[in-house]
Design an enzyme around this catalytic site. Structure first.
Site, mmCIF file in Angstrom:
data_model
loop_
_atom_site.group_PDB
_atom_site.id
_atom_site.type_symbol
_atom_site.label_atom_id
_atom_site.label_comp_id
_atom_site.label_asym_id
_atom_site.label_seq_id
_atom_site.Cartn_x
_atom_site.Cartn_y
_atom_site.Cartn_z
ATOM 1 N N HIS A 55 -8.038 9.241 68.507
ATOM 2 C CA HIS A 55 -9.357 9.610 69.043
ATOM 3 C C HIS A 55 -9.905 8.577 70.036
ATOM 4 C CE1 HIS A 55 -9.256 12.479 65.752
ATOM 5 N NE2 HIS A 55 -9.147 11.498 64.883
ATOM 6 N N SER A 78 -5.781 10.979 73.329
ATOM 7 C CA SER A 78 -6.544 11.233 72.112
ATOM 8 C C SER A 78 -5.683 12.075 71.180
ATOM 9 C CB SER A 78 -7.844 11.964 72.433
ATOM 10 O OG SER A 78 -8.714 11.886 71.322
ATOM 11 N N SER A 83 -12.278 15.077 70.474
ATOM 12 C CA SER A 83 -12.788 13.812 69.930
ATOM 13 C C SER A 83 -13.041 12.723 70.966
ATOM 14 C CB SER A 83 -11.820 13.284 68.865
ATOM 15 O OG SER A 83 -10.567 12.971 69.444
ATOM 16 N N ASP A 143 -2.173 8.689 65.106
ATOM 17 C CA ASP A 143 -3.193 9.175 64.179
ATOM 18 C C ASP A 143 -2.947 10.669 63.983
ATOM 19 O OD1 ASP A 143 -5.424 10.067 62.824
ATOM 20 O OD2 ASP A 143 -6.871 8.988 64.062
ATOM 21 N N GLU A 205 -2.237 6.065 61.273
ATOM 22 C CA GLU A 205 -3.623 5.896 60.848
ATOM 23 C C GLU A 205 -4.048 6.750 59.656
ATOM 24 O OE1 GLU A 205 -5.921 3.891 62.153
ATOM 25 O OE2 GLU A 205 -7.851 4.773 61.650
ATOM 26 N N ASN A 230 -2.850 4.048 56.667
ATOM 27 C CA ASN A 230 -3.858 4.767 55.879
ATOM 28 C C ASN A 230 -3.991 4.204 54.470
ATOM 29 O OD1 ASN A 230 -5.662 7.212 55.481
ATOM 30 N ND2 ASN A 230 -4.187 7.482 53.826
ATOM 31 N N LYS A 235 -8.309 0.457 54.570
ATOM 32 C CA LYS A 235 -8.419 1.654 55.404
ATOM 33 C C LYS A 235 -8.946 2.821 54.556
ATOM 34 C CE LYS A 235 -7.548 5.235 58.097
ATOM 35 N NZ LYS A 235 -7.839 6.609 57.680
ATOM 36 N N ASP A 239 -12.694 3.605 55.455
ATOM 37 C CA ASP A 239 -12.819 4.567 56.564
ATOM 38 C C ASP A 239 -12.957 5.992 56.012
ATOM 39 O OD1 ASP A 239 -11.552 6.605 58.238
ATOM 40 O OD2 ASP A 239 -10.785 5.064 59.556
ATOM 41 N N ASN A 240 -11.973 6.413 55.208
ATOM 42 C CA ASN A 240 -11.977 7.798 54.732
ATOM 43 C C ASN A 240 -13.239 8.071 53.905
ATOM 44 O OD1 ASN A 240 -9.429 6.988 55.558
ATOM 45 N ND2 ASN A 240 -8.350 8.425 54.239
ATOM 46 N N CYS A 244 -16.670 8.674 56.417
ATOM 47 C CA CYS A 244 -17.075 10.084 56.343
ATOM 48 C C CYS A 244 -18.472 10.220 55.744
ATOM 49 C CB CYS A 244 -16.058 10.899 55.551
ATOM 50 S SG CYS A 244 -14.499 11.099 56.452
ATOM 51 N N HIS A 350 -7.775 16.480 58.909
ATOM 52 C CA HIS A 350 -7.203 16.146 60.223
ATOM 53 C C HIS A 350 -6.900 17.359 61.100
ATOM 54 C CE1 HIS A 350 -5.515 13.402 63.128
ATOM 55 N NE2 HIS A 350 -4.579 14.313 63.336
ATOM 56 N N HIS A 403 -16.554 7.837 63.097
ATOM 57 C CA HIS A 403 -17.053 6.770 62.234
ATOM 58 C C HIS A 403 -17.657 5.644 63.072
ATOM 59 C CE1 HIS A 403 -14.972 8.943 59.297
ATOM 60 N NE2 HIS A 403 -13.983 8.124 58.995
ATOM 61 N N SER A 411 -10.196 -0.474 59.664
ATOM 62 C CA SER A 411 -8.997 0.334 59.933
ATOM 63 C C SER A 411 -8.202 -0.237 61.097
ATOM 64 C CB SER A 411 -9.391 1.758 60.313
ATOM 65 O OG SER A 411 -10.337 2.257 59.415
ATOM 66 N N GLN A 415 -4.525 -1.738 61.724
ATOM 67 C CA GLN A 415 -3.620 -1.233 62.762
ATOM 68 C C GLN A 415 -3.040 -2.387 63.580
ATOM 69 O OE1 GLN A 415 -2.101 1.328 63.749
ATOM 70 N NE2 GLN A 415 -3.170 3.170 63.065
HETATM 71 P P1 NAI Z 1 -6.665 12.815 49.784
HETATM 72 O O1 NAI Z 1 -5.278 13.206 49.508
HETATM 73 O O2 NAI Z 1 -7.239 11.568 49.191
HETATM 74 O O3 NAI Z 1 -7.680 13.994 49.400
HETATM 75 C C1 NAI Z 1 -7.439 15.353 49.612
HETATM 76 C C2 NAI Z 1 -7.854 16.085 48.323
HETATM 77 O O4 NAI Z 1 -7.815 17.496 48.535
HETATM 78 C C3 NAI Z 1 -6.907 15.775 47.171
HETATM 79 O O5 NAI Z 1 -7.612 15.251 46.068
HETATM 80 C C4 NAI Z 1 -6.275 17.139 46.852
HETATM 81 O O6 NAI Z 1 -6.019 17.310 45.458
HETATM 82 C C5 NAI Z 1 -7.347 18.103 47.342
HETATM 83 N N1 NAI Z 1 -6.827 19.434 47.651
HETATM 84 C C6 NAI Z 1 -5.628 19.802 48.164
HETATM 85 N N2 NAI Z 1 -5.540 21.142 48.247
HETATM 86 C C7 NAI Z 1 -6.706 21.629 47.811
HETATM 87 C C8 NAI Z 1 -7.223 22.948 47.660
HETATM 88 N N3 NAI Z 1 -6.499 24.026 47.966
HETATM 89 N N4 NAI Z 1 -8.491 23.102 47.183
HETATM 90 C C9 NAI Z 1 -9.236 22.024 46.830
HETATM 91 N N5 NAI Z 1 -8.789 20.740 46.936
HETATM 92 C C10 NAI Z 1 -7.551 20.561 47.426
HETATM 93 O O7 NAI Z 1 -6.784 12.742 51.376
HETATM 94 P P2 NAI Z 1 -7.973 12.059 52.217
HETATM 95 O O8 NAI Z 1 -7.613 10.661 52.534
HETATM 96 O O9 NAI Z 1 -9.251 12.376 51.552
HETATM 97 O O10 NAI Z 1 -7.836 12.863 53.588
HETATM 98 C C11 NAI Z 1 -8.129 14.251 53.689
HETATM 99 C C12 NAI Z 1 -7.934 14.726 55.125
HETATM 100 O O11 NAI Z 1 -8.888 14.088 55.965
HETATM 101 C C13 NAI Z 1 -6.585 14.379 55.739
HETATM 102 O O12 NAI Z 1 -6.205 15.427 56.608
HETATM 103 C C14 NAI Z 1 -6.866 13.124 56.519
HETATM 104 O O13 NAI Z 1 -5.903 12.908 57.518
HETATM 105 C C15 NAI Z 1 -8.235 13.425 57.052
HETATM 106 N N6 NAI Z 1 -9.092 12.303 57.435
HETATM 107 C C16 NAI Z 1 -10.097 12.596 58.316
HETATM 108 C C17 NAI Z 1 -10.977 11.625 58.720
HETATM 109 C C18 NAI Z 1 -12.045 11.963 59.692
HETATM 110 O O14 NAI Z 1 -12.694 11.056 60.202
HETATM 111 N N7 NAI Z 1 -12.312 13.204 59.994
HETATM 112 C C19 NAI Z 1 -10.895 10.245 58.216
HETATM 113 C C20 NAI Z 1 -9.834 10.044 57.250
HETATM 114 C C21 NAI Z 1 -8.979 11.049 56.884
#
Ligand code: NAI
Length: 482
Positions: A55, A78, A83, A143, A205, A230, A235, A239-240, A244, A350, A403, A411, A415
Site C-alpha cells: 500500500h 501498491s 490504497s 504485502d 507483510e 506478519n 507486527k 498492526d493487525n 485495525c 486482504h 493504519h 511493522s 520489514q
Molecule cells: P487470523 O488468522 O488471526 O484471523 C482470521 C480469523 O477468521 C480466524 O480466527 C479464523 O478462525 C476466522 N475465520 C475463518 N473463516 C471464517 C468464517 N467462515 N467465518 C468466521 N470466521 C472465520 O488473521 P488476521 O491476522 O486477523 O488477518 C485477517 C485478514 O486481514 C487477512 O487477510 C490479513 O491479511 C488481513 N489484514 C488486513 C489488515 C488491514 O489493514 N486491512 C491488517 C492486517 C491483516
C-alpha cells in the site's frame, strides 16, 4: 506523466503536501528512524534492488526512504487498487531533494483507483529493473504476495513453455494475471526465469501472503527464502490488532459518518484483525456480535463479552457487517438479500473475496449507484438499499488512510530488519519460510517505548537466573503467545 518517465503516479504536484505529511510521520515512526541512524554508516542494503508491493501510503513512504537510507535501490507498486495516497506516491517519486522537473526519488507505479489491468501493469513495472543484468530485483518486499505470485507463476509457465489460455470464465483477477503472463511469454519467453535468478528472498507483510508462502513451500515450489514478517509479535499483535482498532472506524466514518453507538455490528472472524475491529466498534458504543469457525477464538470472543452467533442468526437485524477472516465467501448475495434497509457492509481482510460482490451484482434488477468514490449503494428491486464500502476491498485503506504511523513503525521496522537479514546473510536462510528471531522482535518493541514514555524494568541477574532467561533477553520461549 509522460510515458518516457520511469514511474507513474496520479499527480506530481501533490508532492509538497506529501512531503509535509511524511515529515509528520517520521516523528511518529521512531522504530524506522532509529534504524536509519543505527545503520547510516554501515549501509547494509548497499547493492540491494528491492521491489516493493505494499500500500503506497505516507507510512510506506517513510519505509521506502529508510530502505534507501540504508543503501538500497527501490521500485514500488501498491498492493491494492484503492490504497494509494497520491500525495505520498508523488513525494516518493520526487524524493526529499528533487523537484517536479527533476525527480530524484524512487520509481513508484501506483495511484488511487487503478483498474485491474493497471494494477498488474504496475506490479510488473515494479518488478522490471531496466538497468539490472537480470532485468529484475534481488529482493522483494511483499504485502499479500502478489509480486511473489507473479514471479512464481511466470517461472512456472516458462518451464512448461506456455501459460493456460485466458478464459472469460476465470475471475477477473486471475484473467488479468494470465493475460500478463501470456504476453510476456510471447515477447520474451524467459523473462521471469531470468528476472528471478538473483532474488535472495522475500519479506511478507500480511497473514494472507504468509499463507500463500507456506502453501508454496509445502508444494515444493517456493523459489527463494521468505521471512514471515506478519508473525513477528510486534507486527500481528500490534498492526493487525491496534492498527485495525484505529483504521476500521476511520474508514466507516469517512465513508458514511453514520453514528456507530447503539447500532448492532457483526464482525466475522475474531483473529488479530477481528479483535481490533470488535474493540473499536464496542468503543463507539455498538453492540458487537462475533462469528467464528475456530472454537478457541469463539471462546475468546465470548470471554471478552461479545455475543457469538452465526451470520444466519443475525443477518436480518444487524446494522453493520465487517469481514476480517482472510477466507472467502463469508457474506454471500443470499445473505445480503436478507439484510435490512441501509445496512453497511465492508471488508478489512486482504482480498476482496470475503463479500460476494459478483453475486450481488448478478441479482435481477439490482441497481448500483456511486455516492462518492469507494462508497456505493445497491438498490434491490423491492426498494431496499445496502451500502457497500470500497467494493468489498479492504475498507480501512480504501475509505481512509490505513493504519497510523506509530503502529506501522513497528511493522516496517520488522520489514527493514527482515530485509537486512535476508540480504546480508543469505547463507543462514536456505529456501524456507522463517519468522524473525525473537531478540529482533524484542528490539523493535524496545525502539518504541521511549516515545510513549514507557519505562522498562531491568531484570536483575538473580531474577534472570531464577526464570532462566538472559538479562538482555529474549525473555520468552517460542511457545509463548502474548
Ligand atoms: P487470523 O488468522 O488471526 O484471523 C482470521 C480469523 O477468521 C480466524 O480466527 C479464523 O478462525 C476466522 N475465520 C475463518 N473463516 C471464517 C468464517 N467462515 N467465518 C468466521 N470466521 C472465520 O488473521 P488476521 O491476522 O486477523 O488477518 C485477517 C485478514 O486481514 C487477512 O487477510 C490479513 O491479511 C488481513 N489484514 C488486513 C489488515 C488491514 O489493514 N486491512 C491488517 C492486517 C491483516
Amino acid at each position: 506523466t509522460s510515458t518516457e518517465q520511469d514511474f507513474k503516479v496520479a499527480d506530481l504536484s501533490l508532492a509538497a503536501f506529501g512531503r509535509k505529511e511524511i515529515a509528520l510521520a517520521e516523528h511518529e515512526m521512531p522504530g524506522l528512524m532509529s534504524i536509519r541512524k543505527e545503520y547510516a554508516a554501515q549501509q547494509p542494503l548497499a547493492g540491494a534492488r528491492i521491489t516493493g508491493s505494499l500500500h503506497m501510503t505516507v507510512q510506506t513512504a517513510v519505509l521506502i526512504e529508510t530502505l534507501v537510507a540504508l543503501g538500497a535501490e527501490v521500485r514500488w507498486a501498491s498492493c491494492n487498487i484503492f490504497s494509494t495516497q497520491d500525495h505520498a506516491a508523488a513525494a516518493v517519486v520526487i524524493g526529499p531533494d528533487g523537484t517536479v522537473d527533476a525527480p530524484k526519488g524512487v520509481p513508484v507505479f501506483a495511484w488511487k483507483g487503478e483498474t485491474l489491468e493497471e494494477y498488474w501493469w504496475c506490479t510488473e513495472q515494479a518488478l522490471t529493473w531496466p538497468h539490472a543484468a537480470t532485468g529484475g530485483p534481488n529482493m522483494i518486499l511483499d504485502d499479500g504476495g502478489d509480486a511473489t505470485m507473479l514471479v512464481h507463476k511466470g517461472v512456472e509457465y516458462e518451464k512448461e513453455g506456455a501459460a493456460p489460455a485466458v478464459s472469460t470464465a476465470e475471475n477477473d483477477e486471475h484473467r488479468v494475471v494470465l493475460e500478463v503472463l501470456n504476453r510476456t511469454l510471447a515477447e520474451s519467453p524467459k523473462k521471469w526465469t531470468k528476472l528471478s535468478s538473483e532474488i535472495r528472498g522475500v519479506t511478507e507483510e500480511t497473514t494472507t501472503g504468509v499463507h500463500r508462502l507456506y502453501e508454496m513451500h509445502q508444494a515444493g515450489s517456493l523459489l527463494f527464502p521468505a521471512i514471515n514478517v506478519n508473525d513477528a509479535v510486534t507486527k500481528s499483535k500490534f498492526d493487525n490488532k491496534y492498527g485495525c482498532r484505529h483504521s476500521l472506524i476511520d474508514g466507516i466514518n469517512r465513508a458514511t459518518d453514520v453514528l456507530i453507538g447503539g447500532k448492532t455490528a457483526v464482525v466475522c472472524g475474531y483473529g488479530d484483525v477481528g479483535k481490533g475491529c470488535a474493540e473499536s466498534l464496542r468503543g463507539q458504543g455498538a453492540r458487537v456480535i462475533i462469528t467464528e469457525i475456530d472454537p478457541i477464538c469463539a471462546l475468546q470472543a465470548a470471554m471478552d463479552g461479545y455475543q457469538v452467533a452465526t451470520l444466519d442468526d443475525v443477518v436480518e437485524t444487524a446494522d453493520l457487517f465487517i469481514t476480517t477472516t482472510g477466507n472467502k465467501d463469508i457474506i454471500m448475495a443470499s445473505d445480503m438479500a436478507k439484510m435490512k434497509h441501509q445496512a453497511i457492509i465492508g471488508n478489512i481482510g486482504h482480498f476482496d473475496n470475503e463479500i460476494d460482490m459478483a453475486g450481488l451484482a448478478a441479482i435481477d434488477g439490482i441497481v448500483k449507484d456511486e455516492v462518492k468514490p469507494q462508497v456505493h449503494t445497491w438498490k434491490f428491486p423491492e426498494g431496499k438499499v445496502l451500502i457497500v464500502l470500497s467494493e468489498g476491498r479492504l475498507l480501512n485503506l480504501g475509505n481512509a488512510t490505513g493504519h497510523p504511523s506509530f503502529v506501522m513503525s513497528n511493522s516496517f521496522a520488522d520489514q527493514t530488519i527482515a530485509q537486512i537479514e535476508l540480504f546480508t546473510k543469505p547463507e543462514s536462510y536456505p529456501t524456507d519460510v522463517y519468522v524473525l528471531p525473537k531478540h529482533l522482535d524484542e528490539k523493535v518493541a524496545r525502539l518504541h517505548l521511549n516515545a510513549l514514555g514507557a519505562k522498562l524494568t531491568t531484570l536483575r541477574k538473580e531474577q534472570a537466573d531464577y526464570i532462566g532467561v538472559p538479562v538482555e533477553g529474549p525473555y520468552k520461549s517460542d511457545l509463548y503467545r502474548y
